[in-house]
Scaffold this motif. Structure first.
Motif, short mmCIF file in Angstrom:
data_model
loop_
_atom_site.label_atom_id
_atom_site.label_comp_id
_atom_site.label_asym_id
_atom_site.label_seq_id
_atom_site.Cartn_x
_atom_site.Cartn_y
_atom_site.Cartn_z
N ARG A 1 29.27 104.87 -34.08
CA ARG A 1 27.73 105.90 -33.96
C ARG A 1 28.75 106.74 -36.01
N VAL A 2 29.68 107.05 -35.71
CA VAL A 2 30.20 108.00 -36.71
C VAL A 2 31.01 107.61 -38.25
N ILE A 3 31.27 106.10 -38.03
CA ILE A 3 31.72 105.27 -39.04
C ILE A 3 30.73 104.28 -39.28
N GLU A 4 30.48 104.53 -41.20
CA GLU A 4 29.73 103.46 -42.09
C GLU A 4 30.22 101.54 -40.82
N PRO A 5 29.51 100.80 -40.91
CA PRO A 5 29.97 99.09 -40.62
C PRO A 5 31.04 99.31 -41.46
N LEU B 1 30.70 107.55 -43.78
CA LEU B 1 30.70 108.41 -42.42
C LEU B 1 29.40 108.17 -42.97
N ARG B 2 28.73 108.77 -41.25
CA ARG B 2 27.05 108.85 -41.31
C ARG B 2 26.96 109.82 -41.42
N ALA B 3 26.32 110.16 -41.72
CA ALA B 3 25.61 112.28 -42.57
C ALA B 3 25.17 112.43 -41.38
N GLY B 4 24.47 111.54 -40.47
CA GLY B 4 23.27 112.28 -39.33
C GLY B 4 24.09 111.82 -37.81
N SER B 5 24.60 111.04 -38.28
CA SER B 5 25.37 111.24 -36.47
C SER B 5 27.19 112.14 -36.66
N VAL B 6 26.99 112.99 -38.32
CA VAL B 6 28.86 114.09 -37.97
C VAL B 6 27.55 115.37 -37.97
#
Length: 437
Positions: free
Chosen positions: A247-251, A399-404
């Protein structure tokens, strides 16, 4: 007539230069088989390790906390040399301050003791300096940087550290967590994958009763994805377990990728973990976790960070508990000679308990760390939020900014501990400083 003999080509392969299973101590037929006998043989090894690490052409001091490891080194150093210098990094007004017990130990061992107070505001003013000293992103390296800074404040050039004691003498929580997770994973294989993932929150909820919310996530991940990591220990140690990590790292930056031929490629680090887990499985349960701690967290994080961060302050840190004969001896012992139910670091206590203050022997295990839990909510909060609102360009694509940001809000609401947002902050700021054009 000359015959041409084609040269035989050999494929190079990695192999460890030292293996605990075949070390000289492991091959010794008459090694101790019980705790008292092992402790009796351990004591002179500890004494010799500390004595030899005190040899230097400049004054040698030691970092003294409230723990067993630094207390043991102080006791043995005081036996070998009178009036040795010691120092403690204190955090006045916080629950993390170890000054009182460190002073008690210093009085017991008659060291020349000094304290260096560190506040959240002091850390804030030196944080850029600490980040600049790191040649790779590491959250633990900041701790070592400030300890080294404190050592230089009191004039030390060489300092003894208790690093290695938790790994050798089973001081970490992982020594309890890894066996529990192993049982959980063993049961998971009898449950269909879809049902495991459906019931993972329930399993995590049951685990949460024994620890932090992060312990619940690790248990849920081990239940839902038992084959994601090659050993239960890695579930115990990971900051972002399988499921949360995705959920934190882009695919595009997921651990496994598919090449142009449609073949799934696992990352090189996963192969290394698998080889290390294979080495550990040759050992008894306690020794197994000890070996994994030394091969992974200690070698790749603690020792590397200690070397880099201390050198940035022109300080030499020595680690007598990792003296080769000492490590080989302890590593060769059967588990029955290394533990006693209900006793923290039983082998070390049995060997040196008569030298240590009862207050240190009686206290609960506490890992040395700076009061990040309090500082991130206080003086460092504005700095953290500004960093998460502005991802470093070299990192933003991965990294997914929203998840961070969700990791940060989870910390503020008590749903995770400080280490998750702090690790992401250090990574972000390191990339901003060292990788941005």
């Amino acid at each position: 007539m000359l015959l041409h003999v084609p040269e035989r080509r050999r494929t190079p392969r990695a192999r460890p230069w030292w293996d605990p299973v075949v070390s000289p101590a492991a091959r010794e037929a008459r090694k101790p088989r019980d705790l008292p006998s092992a402790a009796k043989q351990l004591r002179p090894l500890l004494e010799d390790a500390v004595r030899t690490h005190l040899v230097a052409d400049v004054p040698v001091g030691l970092f003294l906390s409230s723990g067993l490891d630094s207390g043991a080194i102080a006791a043995l150093a005081a036996q070998a040399r009178g009036g040795i210098e010691s120092f403690t990094l204190t955090f006045p007004g916080t629950a993390f301050d170890e000054g009182e017990l460190a002073r008690l130990a210093a009085n017991r061992f008659k060291t020349k003791h000094r304290e260096v107070a560190l506040s959240g505001q002091s850390v804030l003013s030196r944080l850029d300096e600490a980040l600049a000293a790191l040649d790779q992103p590491t959250m633990d390296g900041i701790n070592t940087y400030f300890v080294s800074w404190a050592a230089k404040q009191v004039g030390l050039k060489v300092a003894l550290s208790g690093l290695g004691g938790d790994e050798l003498f089973a001081g970490y929580q992982t020594f309890a967590d890894a066996p529990r997770l192993s049982k959980l994973i063993g049961g998971a294989w009898f449950v269909p994958a879809a049902l495991r993932r459906m019931t993972a929150p329930l399993v995590g909820g049951l685990a949460a009763g024994r620890g932090s919310p992060d312990a619940a996530r690790k248990a849920a991940a081990a239940w839902a994805y038992p084959d994601a990591l090659p050993h239960p220990y890695f579930f115990a140690r990971t900051l972002f377990p399988p499921g949360q990590l995705e959920r934190v790292i882009e695919p595009r930056f997921r651990p496994s990728t598919v090449n142009a031929d449609g073949v799934t490629l696992d990352p090189t680090w996963l192969g290394w973990l698998e080889r290390t887990a294979g080495e550990a499985r040759k050992l008894e349960p306690l020794a197994e976790v000890s070996w994994l701690e030394m091969r992974t967290y200690m070698a790749s994080t603690l020792l590397r960070d200690t070397d880099a961060a201390s050198m940035a302050r022109s300080l030499e840190v020595r680690v007598p508990l990792l003296d080769t004969p000492l490590v080989e001896f302890v590593g060769s012992l059967p588990d029955v000679a290394r533990r006693r139910p209900g006793t923290q670091k039983a082998l070390l206590v049995e060997a040196l308990g008569d030298l240590l203050p009862p207050e240190i022997l009686a206290q609960r295990k506490r890992t040395f760390t700076l009061p990040w839990e309090e500082w991130l909510r206080g003086p460092l909060r504005t700095r953290m939020e500004a960093s998460f609102a502005d991802p470093a360009p070299p990192l933003a694509a991965y990294l997914r900014a929203g998840s961070v940001r969700r990791v940060w809000t989870d910390f503020l609401s008590g749903k995770t501990t400080w280490s998750r947002p702090w690790s992401l902050y250090v990574l972000n700021e390191w990339c901003r400083r060292h990788l941005a054009a």
